[in-house]
Scaffold this motif. Structure first.
Motif, PDB file in Angstrom:
ATOM      1  N   ASP A  93       0.859  -1.188   0.000  1.00 43.09           N
ATOM      2  CA  ASP A  93       0.000   0.000   0.000  1.00 43.09           C
ATOM      3  C   ASP A  93       0.888   1.228   0.000  1.00 43.09           C
ATOM      4  O   ASP A  93       1.793   1.347   0.835  1.00 43.09           O
ATOM      5  CB  ASP A  93      -0.897   0.001   1.243  1.00 43.09           C
TER       6      ASP A  93
ATOM      7  N   TYR B  38       1.504   5.467   3.832  1.00 41.01           N
ATOM      8  CA  TYR B  38       2.558   5.119   4.779  1.00 41.01           C
ATOM      9  C   TYR B  38       2.165   5.459   6.216  1.00 41.01           C
ATOM     10  O   TYR B  38       1.359   6.349   6.473  1.00 41.01           O
ATOM     11  CB  TYR B  38       3.883   5.797   4.416  1.00 41.01           C
TER      12      TYR B  38
ATOM     13  N   ASN C 255      -1.917   1.362   9.362  1.00 36.08           N
ATOM     14  CA  ASN C 255      -2.400   0.013   9.087  1.00 36.08           C
ATOM     15  C   ASN C 255      -3.737   0.116   8.362  1.00 36.08           C
ATOM     16  O   ASN C 255      -4.802   0.118   8.980  1.00 36.08           O
ATOM     17  CB  ASN C 255      -2.545  -0.780  10.389  1.00 36.08           C
ATOM     18  N   THR C 256      -3.698   0.199   7.053  1.00 39.05           N
ATOM     19  CA  THR C 256      -4.920   0.406   6.283  1.00 39.05           C
ATOM     20  C   THR C 256      -5.770  -0.861   6.257  1.00 39.05           C
ATOM     21  O   THR C 256      -5.264  -1.978   6.442  1.00 39.05           O
ATOM     22  CB  THR C 256      -4.586   0.796   4.836  1.00 39.05           C
TER      23      THR C 256
ATOM     24  N   LEU D  76      -4.231  -3.508   3.929  1.00 43.46           N
ATOM     25  CA  LEU D  76      -3.142  -4.318   4.470  1.00 43.46           C
ATOM     26  C   LEU D  76      -3.632  -5.266   5.561  1.00 43.46           C
ATOM     27  O   LEU D  76      -3.158  -6.400   5.664  1.00 43.46           O
ATOM     28  CB  LEU D  76      -2.039  -3.413   5.022  1.00 43.46           C
TER      29      LEU D  76
ATOM     30  N   ASP E  85       3.774  -1.197   3.915  1.00 47.91           N
ATOM     31  CA  ASP E  85       3.164   0.083   3.596  1.00 47.91           C
ATOM     32  C   ASP E  85       4.159   0.932   2.806  1.00 47.91           C
ATOM     33  O   ASP E  85       5.222   0.446   2.412  1.00 47.91           O
ATOM     34  CB  ASP E  85       2.668   0.788   4.860  1.00 47.91           C
TER      35      ASP E  85
END
Length: 261
Positions: free
Chosen positions: A202, A205, A208-209, A212, A224
């Protein structure tokens, strides 16, 4: 003293001044790096001339390509630039995003094919990066309006992605997950992709999307965009100061600055 800047809209959030100034101080260069908030793209060329070099961020990367007198090979292929040098009254354009991405995914081994989610300028840069490594690339997006700019890449609408499609690497270049908890496309589409994949990346940066998080639930190796941010900065710094022999020192200084509380 040389002066550099990052130009964008918005720009107050940019970590580039912190990274570059720490590297400048650590390596004892007589230079400084600042931010410049630009709102009108037709003024970009005039603003660039105030500085010895600039980094360009959203939404001016395509305009940066258009105003350049010289474009390196990557810029010609990608159609956007994130690094400009002002030398002898000429503007030189480079793209270090794709180089930063390649450094960031070095630990991902044996990638044969990849799927990029999103079809903007970042997607074009990352597609170019992967193609330089002879990796087959497909791009998926919610609409087809930007497909014509993607240099003959294989393109899909999200709903056209089939359960039996197999990609070693899935890359999210959309803003989904940046300021919310949404996925770039429907959950069942991603789960079908993740069950056949090895890696997920991803470009966002320091967060924690949901993209992910879901990838890890499917046991994918994930990253990330932090290393991509750092390495594109390193390569831009090398262009600014013409110092190709100090890459690791530059990276360490930028990494230290990025991790300051």
């Amino acid at each position: 003293m040389k002066i550099f800047a990052v130009i964008g809209d918005p720009i107050v959030h940019s970590k580039s001044p912190r990274m570059h100034n720490n590297a400048l101080n650590t390596l004892n260069f007589c230079a400084s790096y600042t931010r410049y908030h630009l709102q009108e793209k037709n003024k970009l060329k005039d603003v660039v001339k105030f500085f010895d070099g600039v980094n360009i961020t959203i939404p001016f990367k395509e305009e940066a390509c258009l105003i350049a007198d010289f474009k390196d090979k990557s810029v010609l292929h990608i159609g956007s630039a994130n690094t400009l040098l002002n030398k002898n009254n000429k503007i030189y354009a480079y793209n270090t995003d794709y180089l930063g991405f390649l450094k960031a995914i070095e630990e991902f081994k044996n990638i044969k094919n990849a799927l990029i989610l999103g079809a903007g300028g970042t997607a074009r840069a990352l597609a170019y990066a992967l193609k330089t490594q002879d990796i087959e690339v497909a791009i998926a997006n919610r609409s087809d309006g930007r497909f014509e700019k993607l240099n003959h890449s294989v393109c899909y609408l999200y709903e056209q992605l089939q359960p039996d499609f197999q990609f070693d690497l899935i890359v999210n270049t959309t803003s989904a997950g940046l300021n919310d908890m949404i996925l770039p496309c429907k959950r069942d589409i991603l789960e079908n992709l993740f069950c056949n994949a090895k890696y997920a990346f991803d470009v966002i940066y320091g967060k924690n999307t949901p993209f992910l998080e879901l990838a890890r639930q499917w046991n994918l190796q994930t990253k990330d965009g932090t290393d991509m941010l750092l390495w594109q900065g390193v390569f831009a710094f090398e262009l600014f100061l013409e110092c190709e022999q100090q890459r690791e020192e530059i990276f360490k200084a930028m990494n230290m600055a990025l991790n300051y509380p």
